[in-house]
Enzyme design. Structure first.
Site, short mmCIF file in Angstrom:
data_model
loop_
_atom_site.label_atom_id
_atom_site.label_comp_id
_atom_site.label_asym_id
_atom_site.label_seq_id
_atom_site.Cartn_x
_atom_site.Cartn_y
_atom_site.Cartn_z
N ASP A 1 -24.14 47.04 22.78
CA ASP A 1 -23.35 46.82 21.56
C ASP A 1 -21.87 46.86 21.91
OD1 ASP A 1 -22.11 47.32 18.82
OD2 ASP A 1 -24.24 47.32 18.28
N PHE B 1 -30.22 41.20 18.10
CA PHE B 1 -29.61 41.35 16.78
C PHE B 1 -28.12 41.02 16.78
CE2 PHE B 1 -33.09 44.54 16.60
CZ PHE B 1 -33.67 44.23 15.39
N ALA B 2 -27.46 41.16 17.91
CA ALA B 2 -26.01 41.12 17.96
C ALA B 2 -25.47 39.82 17.36
CB ALA B 2 -25.53 41.26 19.40
N THR C 1 -31.39 34.11 10.24
CA THR C 1 -31.18 34.29 8.80
C THR C 1 -31.64 33.08 8.00
OG1 THR C 1 -29.41 34.52 7.12
CG2 THR C 1 -28.82 33.44 9.17
N ASP C 2 -31.96 33.31 6.73
CA ASP C 2 -32.32 32.20 5.84
C ASP C 2 -31.13 31.30 5.54
OD1 ASP C 2 -30.89 33.91 4.15
OD2 ASP C 2 -32.55 34.24 2.76
N LYS D 1 -25.19 30.52 13.36
CA LYS D 1 -26.55 31.02 13.54
C LYS D 1 -27.54 29.87 13.74
CE LYS D 1 -27.93 34.66 13.41
NZ LYS D 1 -28.16 35.64 14.53
N ASN E 1 -30.86 41.49 3.63
CA ASN E 1 -31.26 42.87 3.90
C ASN E 1 -30.45 43.87 3.08
OD1 ASN E 1 -32.66 43.51 7.12
ND2 ASN E 1 -32.64 41.53 6.09
N PRO F 1 -16.44 43.25 -7.55
CA PRO F 1 -16.09 41.84 -7.70
C PRO F 1 -17.33 40.95 -7.71
CG PRO F 1 -15.81 42.51 -5.41
CD PRO F 1 -16.32 43.72 -6.16
#
Length: 335
Positions: A37, A83-84, A127-128, A155, A181, A206
């Site tokens: 990380d 994941f990074a 990701t979606d 991505k 998530n 906001p």
């Protein structure tokens, strides 16, 4: 099993590491875990405090773009969970440079090193948002990629690279794409922790545009369990959706958070909509269900209430991070 987890000090990565070392994923139990990380603003050792003293955990501070570091770490590694990533859409709109550097070039560096080292399995976490926006129905894994934001484009680029390394070099890569998530330890720039922490501080939240943007919500524990299933049994070269099964408008989610914290709509202010803001996301996760036995187990009502309680009880963890982040944002804006 020697396992490298990139971004393992971030929100989702650290949850996976904590669960893995707790023995919650039996087929992966007994792993020697190396967390790589770069410890930018969103990743910190507090996320790994519960397992920091485990002899099977090694934490390495470094950048996934560092070729020599990555090549050395991936020697004799059986599993990589990647994941990074730079993840915040608003920051990608302001400046996409870091997103291309980390999400595209960093992923390519990892894939190349994993190929050269003969890594046994590589799970690329996506990701979606790579699909863009959807009016009705749900995306299957073979839907076209139509990213709207620079973040989503970076991505999608990384996903295509991962797929190409399987097709070209035979690297056993699986790609996961998840819904939005939420859960404990999430950095307070994303909607749920931002709104909770604002409300706890007596600040208005906001709400973009008319609040009608819709998202499927996935508890981080379900997400990480789905990733573990893909790591165990996913077919190389395949994409798997990990969804939560709870679709809400941003306005509906705001109402739930206000209710949980005993506040009303006077604590909400409408702000101009985000540029290129996708209206709706929805994943069909039938493939992961049929092939891997995945199902979300955390009900949204229970998961959201537990998340609110965590932020109420752990101010000492998120408050300093939020103050530093907001100071950085003001400085970047010239304020």
């Amino acid at each position: 099993m020697r396992t490298v987890v990139t971004g393992g000090a971030g929100f989702i990565g650290s949850h996976f590491v904590r669960r893995l070392l707790a023995g919650d994923y039996p087929p992966l139990a007994g792993a020697d875990v190396v967390v790589l990380d770069s410890f930018t603003y969103a990743g910190h050792m507090g996320n790994l405090e519960a397992v920091a003293e485990r002899p099977s955990l090694t934490v390495v501070r470094g950048d996934i773009c560092d070729k020599s570091l990555v090549s050395g770490l991936l020697r004799d590694v059986e599993l990589v969970i990647h994941f990074a990533a730079e993840t915040h859409v608003d920051r990608s709109i302001a400046d996409a440079t870091a997103f291309v550097q980390t999400n595209v070039l960093g992923t390519q560096n990892l894939l190349r090193a994993a190929t050269d080292a003969g890594v046994g399995r590589f799970v690329h976490v996506s990701t979606d948002e790579v699909y863009g926006s959807l009016d009705t129905g749900s995306w299957a894994e073979d839907a076209h990629l139509r990213p709207s934001s620079p973040y989503a484009a970076s991505k999608a680029s990384a996903d295509l690279l991962a797929r190409s390394f399987h097709r070209t070099y035979g690297l056993p890569v699986c790609i996961t794409r998840c819904s939005n998530n939420y859960g404990p330890y999430q950095f307070p720039e994303k909607m749920i922790p931002l709104f909770i922490t604002h409300l706890l501080d007596g600040r208005k939240v906001p709400l973009y545009g008319d609040g009608g943007n819709r998202r499927d919500w996935l508890h981080v524990d379900d997400h990480c369990r789905g990733i573990a299933l893909v790591a165990q049994r996913g077919r190389p070269g395949e994409v798997y959706h990990i969804g939560g099964g709870t679709e809400l408008s941003n306005r509906g989610l705001t109402a739930l958070l206000l209710d949980l914290l005993g506040m009303d709509w006077s604590m909400v202010e409408s702000v101009p909509d985000r540029q290129g803001h996708d209206r709706r996301y929805s994943l069909d996760f039938g493939k992961a269900s049929d092939e891997l036995g995945y199902q979300p187990l955390v009900s949204f009502t229970e998961g959201l209430a537990r998340t609110v309680r965590w932020y109420e009880e752990h101010r000492e963890m998120w408050e300093p991070l939020k103050k530093r982040y907001e100071k950085h944002v003001r400085a970047a804006a010239g304020g």
